[in-house]
Motif scaffolding. Sequence first.
Motif, PDB file in Angstrom:
ATOM      1  N   LEU A  11       0.828  -1.207   0.000  1.00 52.71           N
ATOM      2  CA  LEU A  11       0.000   0.000   0.000  1.00 52.71           C
ATOM      3  C   LEU A  11       0.862   1.255   0.000  1.00 52.71           C
ATOM      4  N   TYR A  12       1.924   1.229   0.784  1.00 52.97           N
ATOM      5  CA  TYR A  12       2.879   2.346   0.777  1.00 52.97           C
ATOM      6  C   TYR A  12       3.486   2.537  -0.604  1.00 52.97           C
ATOM      7  N   VAL A  83      -0.614  -0.132   6.469  1.00 52.82           N
ATOM      8  CA  VAL A  83      -0.711   1.293   6.156  1.00 52.82           C
ATOM      9  C   VAL A  83       0.443   1.968   6.877  1.00 52.82           C
ATOM     10  N   ALA A  97      -3.202   8.071   5.281  1.00 53.36           N
ATOM     11  CA  ALA A  97      -3.690   6.750   5.672  1.00 53.36           C
ATOM     12  C   ALA A  97      -5.009   6.433   4.978  1.00 53.36           C
ATOM     13  N   MET A 100      -4.369   5.423   1.402  1.00 48.11           N
ATOM     14  CA  MET A 100      -3.870   4.050   1.261  1.00 48.11           C
ATOM     15  C   MET A 100      -4.983   3.022   1.497  1.00 48.11           C
ATOM     16  N   ILE A 101      -5.856   3.307   2.443  1.00 51.70           N
ATOM     17  CA  ILE A 101      -6.974   2.395   2.674  1.00 51.70           C
ATOM     18  C   ILE A 101      -7.890   2.374   1.454  1.00 51.70           C
TER      19      ILE A 101
END
Length: 357
Positions: A11-12, A83, A97, A100-101
């Motif tokens: 995700l990062y 995350v 955050a 990314m979610i």
Amino acid sequence: MRIADAHVDVLYRLDQAETVSELLDEPPPDLRRWFDGNGSAGDAAGATPPAPSGGRPAPPLGRLHVTRRALRQSGVRLLFAAVYVSPAVYERAFEAALRMIDRFYTVVAGSDLVPVWTAADLERALQAEKTALLLTLEGAEPIGTALYRLRILGRLGVRVFAPTHNPANAVADGVGEARGGGLSAFGRAWVFELARLGYGLDVSHLGERAFWDALPLYPHPVIATHSGARAVRDHRRNLTDDQIRAIARSGGVVGVPLVPAFLTDRPDATIDDWLRHVDHMLGLVGPAHVAIGSDFDGVDRTPVGLEDIGDLPKLAQALERRYGSAVAQAVAFDNLVRYARGVLEASDRAAEEADRP
């Protein structure tokens, strides 16, 4: 053999791809095609972004360790997706955050990659031989000093929370903070709230004093998603024997990472280096408390022969050759599934109690 992985940073990496496209004033890459692993969108996204101070290096944007294609050949049936917000965007950490979610649900998840919010979700995914995806938070920067943000992240599906990355924050000092402080007063409230909601506590990256402050406050099993044994490799990110024993006493697990610097002092790590950490932990706490926590997409180098998540069956094979099928199955899959099931059951109970009049 089925496999579970306690920590990846895809995700990062996907968020970095979008950030770099913005910096270059280019259209955002087609992240879904990029996640499929064909590299075309990654090539369009440009060069490797520099790692911010206190942050982490990353592989070139066209080269992910975790792709849909690699997952299909990996045998991974449970994946913890972190995350992580880098210091470069701490001022907008909650927004980062949330972004990314959003990527988790719109890019990563799919028909064969299933987000799990409840214990029933996990069982359905495993029975259908799909890959269960569990959201985690690596570092409390997005929460700041507002516990309502922790609750919001939980309502969005985050189920395991790490208080820190390497730096200090409002909760505690990470392993990179030289003063070595423990939990703050807010940090104690943070751990109590985590326990009340039934969410998991991840102690990887947590400074040692803060580790010992947190454990007596938290009544559930504890996890270190990606930490090695300091007795094997003396690195600040690895755990002491006493810490490993304490995690095992809680009923928790340690995910042994595939980060060469955590495994050995040589430039190139091997599967044998990873197995030395597993050997040590098995000797300390037995086979019920050791798992895999690769840290794929959070590192720029991986052990020889382990290029991406599709190579994890090599670890399972090495475990089986060394310890036999029962121990291999426990380390490769069963222990992390047991931990995840416990977290989801605890958070399910907390949610049911909150709904009662």
